[in-house]
Design a protein around this motif. Structure first.
Motif, PDB file in Angstrom:
ATOM      1  N   VAL A   1     -12.723   2.569   0.965  1.00 46.31           N
ATOM      2  CA  VAL A   1     -12.362   1.103   0.806  1.00 46.31           C
ATOM      3  C   VAL A   1     -12.754   0.545  -0.298  1.00 46.31           C
ATOM      4  CG1 VAL A   1     -11.828   0.726   3.286  1.00 46.31           C
ATOM      5  CG2 VAL A   1     -13.936   0.258   2.393  1.00 46.31           C
ATOM      6  N   ASP A   2     -12.669  -0.567  -0.689  1.00 47.70           N
ATOM      7  CA  ASP A   2     -12.878  -1.054  -1.751  1.00 47.70           C
ATOM      8  C   ASP A   2     -14.358  -2.059  -1.611  1.00 47.70           C
ATOM      9  OD1 ASP A   2     -10.866  -0.687  -3.624  1.00 47.70           O
ATOM     10  OD2 ASP A   2      -9.729  -1.977  -2.368  1.00 47.70           O
TER      11      ASP A   2
ATOM     12  N   LEU B   1     -14.588  -4.387   6.354  1.00 41.38           N
ATOM     13  CA  LEU B   1     -13.725  -3.279   5.502  1.00 41.38           C
ATOM     14  C   LEU B   1     -12.755  -3.986   4.616  1.00 41.38           C
ATOM     15  CD1 LEU B   1     -13.038  -0.528   8.103  1.00 41.38           C
ATOM     16  CD2 LEU B   1     -15.355  -0.799   6.556  1.00 41.38           C
TER      17      LEU B   1
ATOM     18  N   ASP C   1      -5.767   6.520   4.327  1.00 38.09           N
ATOM     19  CA  ASP C   1      -7.243   6.147   3.995  1.00 38.09           C
ATOM     20  C   ASP C   1      -7.838   5.250   4.862  1.00 38.09           C
ATOM     21  OD1 ASP C   1      -7.129   8.450   2.124  1.00 38.09           O
ATOM     22  OD2 ASP C   1      -7.360   7.248   0.544  1.00 38.09           O
ATOM     23  N   LEU C   2      -7.081   3.855   4.773  1.00 31.30           N
ATOM     24  CA  LEU C   2      -7.679   2.809   5.329  1.00 31.30           C
ATOM     25  C   LEU C   2      -7.531   3.192   7.137  1.00 31.30           C
ATOM     26  CD1 LEU C   2      -8.498  -0.022   5.374  1.00 31.30           C
ATOM     27  CD2 LEU C   2      -6.231  -0.962   5.238  1.00 31.30           C
TER      28      LEU C   2
ATOM     29  N   GLN D   1      -2.730   5.347   0.508  1.00 36.76           N
ATOM     30  CA  GLN D   1      -3.764   4.014   0.705  1.00 36.76           C
ATOM     31  C   GLN D   1      -3.793   3.811   2.418  1.00 36.76           C
ATOM     32  OE1 GLN D   1      -2.206   1.622  -2.015  1.00 36.76           O
ATOM     33  NE2 GLN D   1      -3.887   1.667  -3.406  1.00 36.76           N
TER      34      GLN D   1
ATOM     35  N   LEU E   1       0.850  -1.282   0.071  1.00 39.70           N
ATOM     36  CA  LEU E   1       0.025   0.151   0.141  1.00 39.70           C
ATOM     37  C   LEU E   1       0.923   1.248   0.207  1.00 39.70           C
ATOM     38  CD1 LEU E   1      -2.752  -0.879   2.487  1.00 39.70           C
ATOM     39  CD2 LEU E   1      -2.947  -0.884   0.025  1.00 39.70           C
TER      40      LEU E   1
ATOM     41  N   CYS F   1      -5.655  -8.665  -0.511  1.00 40.17           N
ATOM     42  CA  CYS F   1      -6.341  -7.974   0.103  1.00 40.17           C
ATOM     43  C   CYS F   1      -6.019  -7.644   1.543  1.00 40.17           C
ATOM     44  CB  CYS F   1      -7.930  -8.131  -0.062  1.00 40.17           C
ATOM     45  SG  CYS F   1      -8.677  -9.398   0.512  1.00 40.17           S
TER      46      CYS F   1
ATOM     47  N   LYS G   1      -9.625  -3.746   1.594  1.00 41.02           N
ATOM     48  CA  LYS G   1      -9.056  -2.943   0.862  1.00 41.02           C
ATOM     49  C   LYS G   1      -8.097  -4.112  -0.117  1.00 41.02           C
ATOM     50  CE  LYS G   1      -7.270   1.239  -0.402  1.00 41.02           C
ATOM     51  NZ  LYS G   1      -8.077   2.188  -1.136  1.00 41.02           N
ATOM     52  N   ARG G   2      -8.198  -3.857  -1.316  1.00 36.89           N
ATOM     53  CA  ARG G   2      -7.439  -4.760  -2.311  1.00 36.89           C
ATOM     54  C   ARG G   2      -6.292  -4.117  -2.447  1.00 36.89           C
ATOM     55  NH1 ARG G   2     -12.631  -4.410  -5.158  1.00 36.89           N
ATOM     56  NH2 ARG G   2     -13.835  -5.919  -4.659  1.00 36.89           N
TER      57      ARG G   2
END
Length: 283
Positions: A256-257, A270, A169-170, A166, A162, A204, A272-273
């Motif tokens: 997140v994705d 949650l 954000d996570l 990223q 990451l 992920c 995140k890829r």
């Protein structure tokens, strides 16, 4: 070669005492007396542990700890704050900057060794389990929650591809959802346990936040922002006397994705890829 422990304390007597104790545990002490020497010494010696005073000439130990914990190269080095400042306020500040232990002066050898062992065990756990398996955090208070969030950030830095953005954000998404669980799910009852499940898979990162509250219907939250009407909830919050906010779920969903609640509404997942897969350690 013996592993090194970086000792940062401008009081020479305390520094020498710490060095003696550290040496008796089989570590090589590296003694520093000024905060400005720390970054270069860390780069040169790659210490297994840092014993860091808070009140250093011209330096704030909290700020120094925070800087080390935010750096990709140093954030997995465990740090124990060693200081005469022992109020709950100062301990809370140590938690917020990611310190792995807090040792108040005067201390006994047993107290020092316990703090060292705990900090080193933290490092070993994150080295061994950070790229596979599952880590569960049981959190019963805001301060503990902040500490575990810092632990997770350390894993993200060390074990995933990451980017800094990223990761930021996570971390924000987790803080938003954890804060919601503490405030709404637990109604700020510190005796209730919040569980965060953290797992890094090859493609992920999965985070599951579960509270012990009765749950809710995430599709029926008139006091929270929605994609269709992001600001319509503000007037209702004013009428109900609720503090400003209500953007947490919408914000986290965008960071997140994948994002979903379980049926009762007391568990959020949650995902995140990763753009590049994480290599699992060889057996």
């Amino acid at each position: 070669m013996p592993r090194t422990v970086l000792i940062v304390d401008d009081e020479r007597d305390t520094n020498d005492i710490l060095a003696s104790f550290v040496r008796s545990r089989g570590f090589e002490p590296i003694q520093l007396y000024a905060g400005g020497q720390v970054k270069a010494a860390v780069a040169e010696h790659k210490p297994a542990l840092i014993l860091l005073d808070i009140m250093l000439p011209g330096y704030d130990g909290f700020a120094l700890c925070d800087s080390l914990k935010r750096d990709r190269e140093t954030n997995l080095i465990p740090i124990v704050m060693v200081t005469a400042l022992e109020s709950s306020h100062h301990r809370a500040a140590g938690v917020r900057v990611g310190a792995n232990g807090y040792l108040a002066k005067p201390f006994t050898p047993t107290q020092l060794y316990e703090a060292m062992d705990k900090a080193l065990a933290w490092h070993e756990e994150h080295q061994k389990r950070g790229t596979h398996g599952e880590i569960n955090f049981d959190i019963r208070s805001e301060l503990t929650y902040l500490q575990q969030a810092n632990d997770m950030l350390a894993d993200l830095f060390a074990h995933t591809p990451l980017t800094d953005r990223q990761i930021k954000d996570l971390k924000q998404a987790v803080m938003e959802m954890g804060g919601n669980a503490i405030e709404w799910g637990h109604r700020k009852n510190a005796d209730l346990v919040l569980r965060i499940t953290y797992r890094i898979d090859p493609n992920c990162i999965t985070l599951i936040i579960k509270d012990q509250g009765p749950g809710f219907n995430p599709g029926n939250l008139p006091h929270a922002a929605s994609d269709e009407d992001p600001i319509g909830h503000i007037d209702l919050r004013n009428e109900l006397g609720i503090r400003e906010g209500g953007f947490g779920i919408m914000l986290a969903r965008g960071l997140v994705d994948d994002f979903w609640y379980n049926t009762p509404g007391n568990e959020v997942t949650l995902i995140k890829r990763l753009d590049a897969p994480v290599d699992k350690p060889s057996s």
